[in-house]
Design a protein around this motif. Structure first.
Motif, short mmCIF file in Angstrom:
data_model
loop_
_atom_site.label_atom_id
_atom_site.label_comp_id
_atom_site.label_asym_id
_atom_site.label_seq_id
_atom_site.Cartn_x
_atom_site.Cartn_y
_atom_site.Cartn_z
N GLN A 49 40.03 19.40 20.27
CA GLN A 49 39.29 20.60 20.63
C GLN A 49 38.62 21.20 19.39
O GLN A 49 39.28 21.49 18.40
CB GLN A 49 40.22 21.63 21.27
CG GLN A 49 39.51 22.93 21.64
CD GLN A 49 40.43 23.92 22.33
OE1 GLN A 49 41.49 23.55 22.82
NE2 GLN A 49 40.04 25.19 22.37
N PRO A 50 37.30 21.37 19.41
CA PRO A 50 36.63 21.93 18.24
C PRO A 50 36.96 23.41 18.07
O PRO A 50 37.43 24.08 19.01
CB PRO A 50 35.14 21.72 18.54
CG PRO A 50 35.08 21.64 20.03
CD PRO A 50 36.37 21.02 20.49
N SER A 51 36.72 23.90 16.89
CA SER A 51 36.94 25.32 16.63
C SER A 51 35.95 26.15 17.44
O SER A 51 34.87 25.68 17.82
CB SER A 51 36.78 25.62 15.14
OG SER A 51 35.49 25.24 14.69
N ALA A 52 36.31 27.39 17.69
CA ALA A 52 35.50 28.26 18.54
C ALA A 52 34.26 28.75 17.78
O ALA A 52 34.25 28.85 16.56
CB ALA A 52 36.32 29.44 19.03
N ILE A 53 33.24 29.07 18.54
CA ILE A 53 32.08 29.76 17.99
C ILE A 53 32.29 31.25 18.20
O ILE A 53 32.54 31.71 19.33
CB ILE A 53 30.78 29.29 18.67
CG1 ILE A 53 30.36 27.93 18.11
CG2 ILE A 53 29.67 30.31 18.48
CD1 ILE A 53 29.03 27.43 18.64
N ILE A 54 32.22 32.02 17.12
CA ILE A 54 32.44 33.46 17.18
C ILE A 54 31.08 34.15 17.10
O ILE A 54 30.35 34.01 16.11
CB ILE A 54 33.36 33.94 16.04
CG1 ILE A 54 34.67 33.15 16.06
CG2 ILE A 54 33.62 35.43 16.17
CD1 ILE A 54 35.48 33.30 17.32
N LEU A 55 30.72 34.86 18.16
CA LEU A 55 29.47 35.61 18.16
C LEU A 55 29.54 36.73 17.14
O LEU A 55 30.54 37.45 17.07
CB LEU A 55 29.19 36.17 19.55
CG LEU A 55 29.11 35.15 20.70
CD1 LEU A 55 28.90 35.85 22.03
CD2 LEU A 55 28.00 34.13 20.45
N PRO A 56 28.51 36.92 16.33
CA PRO A 56 28.56 37.97 15.31
C PRO A 56 28.56 39.36 15.92
O PRO A 56 28.19 39.56 17.08
CB PRO A 56 27.30 37.71 14.48
CG PRO A 56 26.37 37.01 15.41
CD PRO A 56 27.25 36.19 16.33
N THR A 85 27.52 28.28 14.68
CA THR A 85 27.66 26.83 14.71
C THR A 85 29.13 26.44 14.57
O THR A 85 29.88 27.09 13.83
CB THR A 85 26.86 26.16 13.58
OG1 THR A 85 25.49 26.54 13.70
CG2 THR A 85 26.95 24.65 13.65
N ALA A 86 29.52 25.42 15.31
CA ALA A 86 30.85 24.83 15.19
C ALA A 86 30.69 23.33 14.96
O ALA A 86 29.57 22.79 14.98
CB ALA A 86 31.70 25.10 16.43
N THR A 95 25.54 23.89 18.05
CA THR A 95 24.79 25.13 17.84
C THR A 95 24.29 25.64 19.18
O THR A 95 23.65 24.90 19.94
CB THR A 95 23.59 24.88 16.90
OG1 THR A 95 24.06 24.35 15.66
CG2 THR A 95 22.86 26.19 16.63
N LEU A 96 24.58 26.89 19.47
CA LEU A 96 24.18 27.48 20.75
C LEU A 96 22.70 27.84 20.70
O LEU A 96 22.25 28.52 19.78
CB LEU A 96 25.01 28.73 21.05
CG LEU A 96 26.52 28.52 21.15
CD1 LEU A 96 27.21 29.84 21.44
CD2 LEU A 96 26.86 27.51 22.24
N PRO A 111 37.53 20.94 25.71
CA PRO A 111 37.57 22.39 25.94
C PRO A 111 36.94 23.12 24.76
O PRO A 111 37.05 22.69 23.61
CB PRO A 111 39.07 22.69 26.06
CG PRO A 111 39.74 21.56 25.35
CD PRO A 111 38.87 20.36 25.54
N PHE A 112 36.27 24.21 25.06
CA PHE A 112 35.54 24.94 24.02
C PHE A 112 35.65 26.43 24.29
O PHE A 112 35.71 26.87 25.44
CB PHE A 112 34.07 24.50 24.03
CG PHE A 112 33.26 25.03 22.88
CD1 PHE A 112 33.55 24.67 21.58
CD2 PHE A 112 32.22 25.92 23.11
CE1 PHE A 112 32.80 25.17 20.52
CE2 PHE A 112 31.46 26.41 22.08
CZ PHE A 112 31.75 26.05 20.77
N GLN A 113 35.70 27.19 23.20
CA GLN A 113 35.81 28.65 23.31
C GLN A 113 34.63 29.31 22.62
O GLN A 113 34.12 28.82 21.62
CB GLN A 113 37.10 29.15 22.65
CG GLN A 113 38.38 28.70 23.30
CD GLN A 113 39.58 29.29 22.60
OE1 GLN A 113 39.52 30.37 22.02
NE2 GLN A 113 40.69 28.58 22.62
N ILE A 114 34.22 30.43 23.17
CA ILE A 114 33.26 31.33 22.54
C ILE A 114 33.93 32.69 22.40
O ILE A 114 34.41 33.25 23.40
CB ILE A 114 31.96 31.44 23.35
CG1 ILE A 114 31.26 30.08 23.42
CG2 ILE A 114 31.02 32.47 22.74
CD1 ILE A 114 29.95 30.11 24.20
N GLY A 115 34.00 33.19 21.19
CA GLY A 115 34.60 34.49 20.93
C GLY A 115 33.55 35.48 20.46
O GLY A 115 32.35 35.18 20.41
#
Length: 508
Positions: free
Chosen positions: A248-255, A266-267, A387-388, A432-436
């Motif tokens: 599972q890749p690390s989450a992308i955290i929205l600034p 980017t993750a 990259t989103l 599985p992927f997370q966006i925080g």
């Protein structure tokens, strides 16, 4: 009577009642926010301060002005059962309601709005970092589910606050708004709303990265490892076996919204490839293209969820009051033919692994059942940036009582064999992927002047000097405590006396 007649009748009744109590037309109401700009996003612990301006067209009596910050989730599920006549089942969950206390000095005396006069009512809210326990009062199978339901969900499915698509279906919406109502008490004691207005807000609460998921065997939502047998040609023998795996890749955290426009988050995902040749003459296959896309899954229901929803749980607990909506967005497509393979030799069976090696089992380790002692295999690594795209509005992963949003990264790798007439093989992984979201967790919630004064008074009272003195001699040795018999602790004798006595039937 049809629906249009019912709506017209209800509207006429309310209009007649409002006219009878003295309000013949709607007042002009404006909700003004301080330091607000079009498209502004609010987050955890942000202050929502401003004022409400009300101008009445004619003199009208009222009793109360109610200003609230509310959050609501709305869902509906189409009814597919032939046993019901309803087209859909709807659900509304009011998970947040903060009421602004109004002082008597804010109201005109008497409480009659004069025609043409503009009245201003200030308000001040702070977006909380968690909901109250009563926001989720239904049964949950674990405490983890209950804790997830007490987190604020982000705004979703509301085009009034977000112009870009947030990948939400029409069947689910999460809305935040500041509402103002002009209330008057009727003859029966109930409050009647003379006029009301709302202003919707775009709120993205802070969401920290959660621990990696534990993928159980048989979970159909995710595939972290795939193994495929490759052939040399259409009628030739086997080339070998290739295994593609990833974690599972690390989450992308929205600034934080306060940072303004920043670079896209980017993750990085890592693909581990292992090729076990069928014989020593077999060489690793040639890699082709690698396509990446992100899949957004929205689960919605007309009944509270007792568990975290997924495609697997929905199949196991099939209910007509639940639905799911999947949509995918392409991320990248590139050629990975230049990736180099590294040759290895499987360690002998008697070789002891070093203490620094991982204890996790993997298809790419030397301890794989496919690796015979002394045999050769090849390995390669492919780094996949995630990259989103900025063309969409991305919201954090969340789980509420009736709506959830999860994400999955889909990786498709094409593999070409050296023989002719054999089509390229494709291996697909679903991670599985997370966006925080960062939010403003480091900032303290602003306090009003009254709250600051009360906190200062409590601190001064706690720090007030105190003097401990020896008590007066007249008060020493004169205290006598005579407890009542009923207040004495039970003794063994009392306990024995209270026990039922056994009587010999022969002596009766």
């Amino acid at each position: 009577m049809d629906a249009a007649s019912v709506a017209q009748s209800t509207t006429g009744t309310l209009a007649t009642y409002a006219k009878r109590i003295g309000l013949r037309s709607r007042p002009d109401m404006e909700i003004l926010l301080d330091n607000h700009a079009e498209g502004k996003i609010y987050t955890t612990l942000d202050a929502l301060s401003g004022r409400v301006e009300i101008t009445a067209p004619q003199n009208a009596r009222f009793d109360e002005i109610q200003i609230t910050l509310e959050g609501v989730v709305k869902t509906y599920v189409e009814n597919l059962s032939p046993h019901t006549t309803r087209a859909r089942t709807t659900a509304v969950h009011n998970f947040l309601k903060l009421t602004m206390p109004m002082r008597d000095s804010d109201y005109p005396q008497p409480r009659i709005a004069e025609a043409g006069q503009t009245y201003k009512f200030p308000f001040n809210f702070v977006i909380p970092n968690q909901l109250l326990p009563r926001a989720c009062s239904h049964k949950c199978n674990t405490e983890h589910v209950h804790h997830a339901h007490l987190q604020l969900p982000p705004s979703m499915g509301c085009r009034e606050v977000s112009i870009k698509d947030d990948l939400a279906p029409e069947m689910s919406k999460v809305e935040y708004s500041i509402k103002v109502k002009v209330l008057r008490s009727a003859d029966d004691g109930k409050d009647v709303s003379l006029a009301e207005k709302s202003r919707k807000l775009h709120i993205v609460p802070a969401q920290a990265e959660l621990p990696p998921m534990s993928i159980l065997t048989g979970h159909s939502d995710y595939d972290l490892t795939k193994t495929k047998t490759l052939r040399k040609g259409m009628f030739s023998g086997k080339l070998g076996k290739i295994t593609v795996s990833a974690t599972q890749p690390s989450a992308i955290i929205l600034p934080s919204p306060s940072l303004g426009d920043t670079l896209p988050a980017t993750a990085m995902a890592t693909l581990n490839l292992r090729f076990d040749p069928h014989d020593k003459a077999s060489q690793p296959p040639r890699l082709g293209g690698l396509t990446t896309k992100i899949k957004a899954t929205t689960f919605f229901a007309a009944r509270p969820n007792e568990f975290l929803p997924s495609h697997t749980t929905m199949t196991a607990h099939f209910e007509t009051v639940r639905g799911v909506y999947d949509t995918a967005v392409p991320l990248s497509s590139r050629c990975v033919e230049a990736v180099s393979w590294t040759k290895h030799k499987a360690a002998p069976a008697y070789t002891r692994r070093g203490s620094a090696s991982s204890s996790d089992s993997s298809d790419c380790s030397d301890d794989s059942p496919e690796a015979k002692p002394g045999s050769e295999y090849y390995s390669a690594t492919v780094l996949v940036p995630i990259t989103l795209p900025t063309s969409k509005t991305w919201i954090p992963s969340f789980h509420s009582c009736i709506v959830s949003r999860t994400y999955t990264i889909d990786l498709n790798l094409s593999i070409h064999t050296p023989g002719s007439g054999v089509p390229a093989s494709t291996v697909s992984l679903h991670l599985p992927f997370q966006i925080g979201a960062d939010g403003n967790q480091n900032e303290q919630a602003p306090m009003t002047a009254a709250e600051a004064a009360a906190e200062l008074a409590d601190a001064e009272e706690f720090l007030r000097p105190r003097v401990i003195e020896v008590p007066n001699a007249a008060h020493i040795g004169n205290s006598v405590l005579v407890p009542r018999a009923s207040e004495l602790p039970p003794s063994y004798e009392d306990f024995a006396a209270s026990q039922p006595q056994v009587v010999d039937p022969g002596r009766c």
